[in-house]
Scaffold this active site. Structure first.
Site, short mmCIF file in Angstrom:
data_model
loop_
_atom_site.label_atom_id
_atom_site.label_comp_id
_atom_site.label_asym_id
_atom_site.label_seq_id
_atom_site.Cartn_x
_atom_site.Cartn_y
_atom_site.Cartn_z
N GLU A 179 11.62 1.97 9.04
CA GLU A 179 12.11 1.17 10.15
C GLU A 179 11.58 -0.26 10.08
O GLU A 179 10.50 -0.51 9.56
CB GLU A 179 11.64 1.78 11.47
CG GLU A 179 12.23 3.13 11.68
CD GLU A 179 12.13 3.60 13.11
OE1 GLU A 179 12.05 4.81 13.31
OE2 GLU A 179 12.12 2.74 14.01
N CYS A 191 9.18 -7.37 11.88
CA CYS A 191 8.02 -6.59 11.49
C CYS A 191 8.51 -5.61 10.43
O CYS A 191 9.36 -4.77 10.72
CB CYS A 191 7.51 -5.88 12.75
SG CYS A 191 6.15 -4.77 12.47
N CYS A 251 1.57 6.33 5.69
CA CYS A 251 0.37 5.55 5.38
C CYS A 251 -0.76 6.52 5.09
O CYS A 251 -0.91 7.54 5.75
CB CYS A 251 -0.01 4.64 6.56
SG CYS A 251 -1.48 3.65 6.20
N CYS A 306 -5.74 5.94 10.29
CA CYS A 306 -6.47 5.46 11.47
C CYS A 306 -6.16 6.40 12.63
O CYS A 306 -5.02 6.81 12.81
CB CYS A 306 -6.07 4.02 11.80
SG CYS A 306 -6.39 2.91 10.44
N CYS A 319 -3.21 5.64 15.25
CA CYS A 319 -1.94 5.06 14.78
C CYS A 319 -0.92 6.13 14.45
O CYS A 319 -1.23 7.15 13.82
CB CYS A 319 -2.22 4.21 13.54
SG CYS A 319 -0.72 3.59 12.76
N CYS A 345 4.99 -2.43 16.34
CA CYS A 345 4.23 -2.46 15.10
C CYS A 345 3.23 -1.34 15.08
O CYS A 345 2.36 -1.24 15.94
CB CYS A 345 3.52 -3.80 14.98
SG CYS A 345 4.70 -5.15 15.01
N1 SAH Z 1 -1.76 -1.09 7.90
C1 SAH Z 1 -1.81 -2.41 8.35
C2 SAH Z 1 -0.49 -2.95 8.89
C3 SAH Z 1 0.30 -2.00 9.74
S1 SAH Z 1 -0.40 -1.54 11.28
C4 SAH Z 1 -2.93 -2.58 9.37
O1 SAH Z 1 -3.47 -1.57 9.80
O2 SAH Z 1 -3.24 -3.72 9.69
C5 SAH Z 1 -0.05 -3.01 12.25
C6 SAH Z 1 -0.90 -3.14 13.48
O3 SAH Z 1 -0.51 -2.23 14.50
C7 SAH Z 1 -2.37 -2.89 13.20
O4 SAH Z 1 -3.18 -3.88 13.76
C8 SAH Z 1 -2.55 -1.55 13.86
O5 SAH Z 1 -3.87 -1.32 14.12
C9 SAH Z 1 -1.67 -1.70 15.08
N2 SAH Z 1 -1.43 -0.44 15.80
C10 SAH Z 1 -1.34 0.79 15.29
N3 SAH Z 1 -1.17 1.70 16.26
C11 SAH Z 1 -1.16 1.03 17.43
C12 SAH Z 1 -1.03 1.41 18.81
N4 SAH Z 1 -0.86 2.67 19.15
N5 SAH Z 1 -1.08 0.45 19.75
C13 SAH Z 1 -1.21 -0.84 19.41
N6 SAH Z 1 -1.34 -1.28 18.14
C14 SAH Z 1 -1.32 -0.35 17.16
FE1 SF4 Z 2 -2.15 2.78 8.21
FE2 SF4 Z 2 -1.76 2.69 10.83
FE3 SF4 Z 2 -4.22 2.42 9.85
FE4 SF4 Z 2 -2.43 0.43 9.49
S1 SF4 Z 2 -3.26 1.13 11.46
S2 SF4 Z 2 -3.81 1.32 7.95
S3 SF4 Z 2 -0.54 1.66 9.30
S4 SF4 Z 2 -2.92 4.27 9.70
#
Ligand code: SAH
Ligand code: SF4
Length: 368
Positions: free
Chosen positions: A95, A116, A123, A127, A130, A344
């Site tokens: 997406e 975005c 991934c 995290c 996420c 995002c």
């Molecule tokens: N993997 C990379 C880029 C993709 S994630 C990274 O982690 O930076 C893009 C952003 O979305 C990151 O800052 C991530 O921490 C944030 N993100 C992920 N889950 C989220 C959530 N539930 N609420 C708000 N931001 C979130």
């Molecule tokens: Fe992967 Fe989500 Fe962590 Fe970014 S925030 S590195 S997309 S698991």
């Protein structure tokens, strides 16, 4: 499904198109003609490249495809965040999100239309907060699959994109060469011509790749997903921190900052009871001062099935004010509906938006 045999022409740099032409006894200036057909006139077949000789058009059609990914669905309406679901040639789904004019997003003017983009299917970094990491990692996107997200979103929306954030599904720096190549194509005057300062890569903290990126001749911006100002907080929510701890990450950022004029960004999701204490705010301000980084605070956007939640409004404001007392340049996203947050990092869960209390997204079904 079978692995696609022919590469997409959108994965080639101009000089690579020229090198291909040399193998076909064609003049190098034709490379620019081909790039114009693809990125300016946006044709879908080599047959439409009417100023190329017939035999060259046939050769190109034998060796390459144009495009390859297709739009499955578009969610959202013209004045809100729109989400685009794409099917890759091997059947995987990804997406992209188009975010309309939004002040204070990555320091750009408010008339920006931001896309975005995803860089991987799934991934591997897991995290804890996420959605993208929930189902694990499937594969890297190739550069044409990244570039095509822009081309298809412009086609479907009729809008010109002028800002790109690598903040969709996946960890961009774990797919380094494809991401760097995609940035070159997006930035090139023969390509999509988006200024490097309007391209932001976000990473969860792959320290060696941050150094490697610093050595690339690119002027794109870098955002660090920090989300914790100490090892103990980062360890709790970001497994990557056990491999590259905070000091290793910050010293890679020192190196990056020493090689670039642009400021770094720190992304900091505020999660209730996890990383929103006064102490974290004081320490975060210190890290930002060390790197002259700008801080984007993002209230956590609830992910279905995960236990985390955002702090109260008052706590969010308090955290921001501590940063400001230290002289940090910081913003707190206050948008109603949390569209940008949802955009995002939560791409896979977009269909469940109605559960967050927002209107259910309008669905338009395209090719199936
Ligand atoms: N993997 C990379 C880029 C993709 S994630 C990274 O982690 O930076 C893009 C952003 O979305 C990151 O800052 C991530 O921490 C944030 N993100 C992920 N889950 C989220 C959530 N539930 N609420 C708000 N931001 C979130
Ligand atoms: Fe992967 Fe989500 Fe962590 Fe970014 S925030 S590195 S997309 S698991």
């Amino acid at each position: 499904m079978q692995k696609p045999s022919k590469p997409s022409i959108q994965s080639l740099l101009l000089e690579e198109i020229a090198a291909y032409l040399a193998t076909r006894d064609q003049r190098p200036y034709r490379a620019k003609q081909i790039a114009d057909w693809i990125y300016e006139k946006r044709v879908n077949s080599f047959d439409e490249m009417t100023d190329l000789p017939n035999d060259l058009r046939n050769n190109l059609a034998n060796d390459f495809v144009i495009g390859g990914i297709e739009t499955v669905r578009v969610l959202g309406s013209d004045d809100t965040t729109r989400k685009f679901l794409f099917r890759l040639r091997d059947g995987d789904l990804i997406e992209s999100v188009l975010i309309p004019a939004s002040p204070a997003l990555y320091g750009q003017q408010s008339d920006r239309r931001t896309i975005c983009v995803s860089t991987q299917v799934g991934c591997a970094y897991g995290c804890k907060f996420c959605a993208s990491g929930l189902d694990g990692f499937t594969r890297n996107l190739d550069s044409s699959e990244i570039v095509q997200q822009l081309l298809l979103v412009e086609k479907e929306s009729g809008e010109k994109i002028n800002n790109v954030v690598f903040m969709g599904m996946g960890e961009p720096l774990a797919n380094f060469s494809n991401v760097v190549r995609a940035i070159r194509i997006i930035n090139a005057t023969w390509g999509l011509e988006i200024g490097a300062r309007h391209i932001t890569v976000s990473t969860s903290g792959l320290a060696p790749q941050i150094r490697k990126l610093a050595d690339e001749p690119l002027q794109s911006r870098l955002a660090i997903s920090l989300h914790g100002a100490t090892d103990s907080v980062r360890n709790k929510i970001m497994p990557i921190n056990r491999k590259y701890d905070l000091e290793t990450l910050l010293s890679a950022c020192d190196y990056y900052a020493s090689r670039r004029k642009q400021r770094l960004y720190f992304e900091y999701i505020l999660i209730a009871g996890i990383n929103d204490s006064d102490e974290q705010a004081h320490l975060l301000a210190g890290h930002a001062r060390r790197l002259n980084a700008k801080i984007n605070l993002i209230p956590y956007n609830k992910v279905e099935g995960l236990e985390w939640s955002r702090p109260s409004r008052t706590r969010q404001e308090r955290f921001l004010s501590i940063l400001r007392e230290h002289g940090s340049v910081a913003t707190l996203r206050r948008e109603k509906g949390h569209d940008i947050d949802a955009a995002c990092g939560q791409l896979r869960l977009q269909a469940k938006r109605s559960e967050t209390g927002d209107e259910p997204p309008k669905t338009r079904t395209l090719a199936r």
